[in-house]
Enzyme design. Structure first.
Site, PDB file in Angstrom:
ATOM      1  N   VAL A 192       0.702  -1.231  -0.095  1.00 30.85           N
ATOM      2  CA  VAL A 192       0.409  -0.142   0.063  1.00 30.85           C
ATOM      3  C   VAL A 192       0.597   1.063  -0.109  1.00 30.85           C
ATOM      4  O   VAL A 192       1.841   1.388   0.910  1.00 30.85           O
ATOM      5  CB  VAL A 192      -0.778  -0.019   1.534  1.00 30.85           C
ATOM      6  CG1 VAL A 192      -2.000   1.580   1.542  1.00 30.85           C
ATOM      7  CG2 VAL A 192      -1.776  -1.615   1.507  1.00 30.85           C
ATOM      8  N   ILE A 233       0.519   5.219   0.174  1.00 28.76           N
ATOM      9  CA  ILE A 233      -0.418   6.703   0.883  1.00 28.76           C
ATOM     10  C   ILE A 233       0.382   7.342  -0.137  1.00 28.76           C
ATOM     11  O   ILE A 233       1.210   8.433   0.882  1.00 28.76           O
ATOM     12  CB  ILE A 233      -0.696   6.654   1.245  1.00 28.76           C
ATOM     13  CG1 ILE A 233      -1.297   4.589   1.927  1.00 28.76           C
ATOM     14  CG2 ILE A 233      -1.868   7.699   2.138  1.00 28.76           C
ATOM     15  CD1 ILE A 233      -2.375   4.810   2.998  1.00 28.76           C
ATOM     16  N   SER A 252       3.447  14.546   1.096  1.00 23.49           N
ATOM     17  CA  SER A 252       3.675  15.744   0.473  1.00 23.49           C
ATOM     18  C   SER A 252       4.648  15.982  -0.416  1.00 23.49           C
ATOM     19  O   SER A 252       5.143  17.055  -0.969  1.00 23.49           O
ATOM     20  CB  SER A 252       3.850  17.236   1.479  1.00 23.49           C
ATOM     21  OG  SER A 252       4.584  16.181   2.098  1.00 23.49           O
ATOM     22  N   THR A 253       5.500  14.747  -0.907  1.00 31.68           N
ATOM     23  CA  THR A 253       7.164  14.904  -1.227  1.00 31.68           C
ATOM     24  C   THR A 253       6.910  14.099  -3.241  1.00 31.68           C
ATOM     25  O   THR A 253       5.467  13.521  -2.590  1.00 31.68           O
ATOM     26  CB  THR A 253       8.279  14.245  -1.294  1.00 31.68           C
ATOM     27  OG1 THR A 253       7.828  13.232  -0.836  1.00 31.68           O
ATOM     28  CG2 THR A 253       7.901  15.475   0.688  1.00 31.68           C
ATOM     29  N   HIS A 276       8.211  11.012  -3.695  1.00 28.83           N
ATOM     30  CA  HIS A 276       8.753   9.954  -2.880  1.00 28.83           C
ATOM     31  C   HIS A 276       7.556   8.560  -3.693  1.00 28.83           C
ATOM     32  O   HIS A 276       8.372   8.001  -3.775  1.00 28.83           O
ATOM     33  CB  HIS A 276       8.878   9.565  -1.596  1.00 28.83           C
ATOM     34  CG  HIS A 276       9.241   8.106  -1.171  1.00 28.83           C
ATOM     35  ND1 HIS A 276      10.542   7.655  -1.004  1.00 28.83           N
ATOM     36  CD2 HIS A 276       8.003   7.373  -0.479  1.00 28.83           C
ATOM     37  CE1 HIS A 276      10.186   6.913  -1.080  1.00 28.83           C
ATOM     38  NE2 HIS A 276       9.226   6.532  -0.113  1.00 28.83           N
TER      39      HIS A 276
END
Length: 164
Positions: free
Chosen positions: A85, A87, A90-91, A93
């Site tokens: 999984v 998710i 904010s980057t 990555h």
């Protein structure tokens, strides 16, 4: 007109997993959601008659392709399901891991000439991931995609073995 039904449309004949050896490789990252998906896949495999299911875990999604390739090379599995999984944060990555894992798993299946089911949820929120693992709560648990992946593994293993 029938309403749209989300998820894998069931085949007319029941899935026959008798005699198949299925590998599940899953991450420990986002474990509560991943564990629900593994349980869904395992339940679908067992319902299809698969008696031999090997389950192994790895740290995260980036490790799934190598682990899946290595384990497929060690044992004669008929198919593998790689579960994880991701998710979005904010980057960037998320995008890098999703891209590397998806391309890597496709390559593993093609190189090994065995089905590798892409069981990585790529979600924007934790709530989306829980819904796709069937653990959303609030009266609508969602749909456990692990079940779909288990059925896909049986179907593709049979196809790959010339039995479809």
């Amino acid at each position: 007109m029938k309403d749209f039904e989300k998820g894998l449309v069931a085949r007319t004949e029941p899935a026959d997993g008798k005699g198949l050896r299925i590998l599940i490789v899953h991450t420990r990252w986002n474990a509560p959601i991943v564990n629900a998906l593994v349980e869904g896949a395992t339940a679908a495999l067992r319902a299809a008659g698969v008696a031999e299911i090997t389950t192994r875990d790895v740290p995260g999604c980036y490790e799934l392709p190598l682990a899946t390739a290595s384990l497929l090379a060690q044992q004669p599995y008929d198919a593998a399901i790689s579960i994880g999984v991701l998710i979005k944060g904010s980057t960037m990555h998320f995008e890098y891991i999703a891209d590397a894992a998806s391309h890597g798993l496709m390559r593993v299946g093609l190189d090994a000439k065995r089905p590798v089911i892409f069981g990585i949820l790529t979600c924007l929120t934790e709530d989306q991931a829980k819904e796709r693992a069937g653990i959303a709560g609030a009266g609508d648990e969602g749909h456990n995609h692990g079940r779909d992946w288990g059925l896909a593994a049986v179907e593709m293993a049979r196809l790959n073995n010339g039995q479809a």
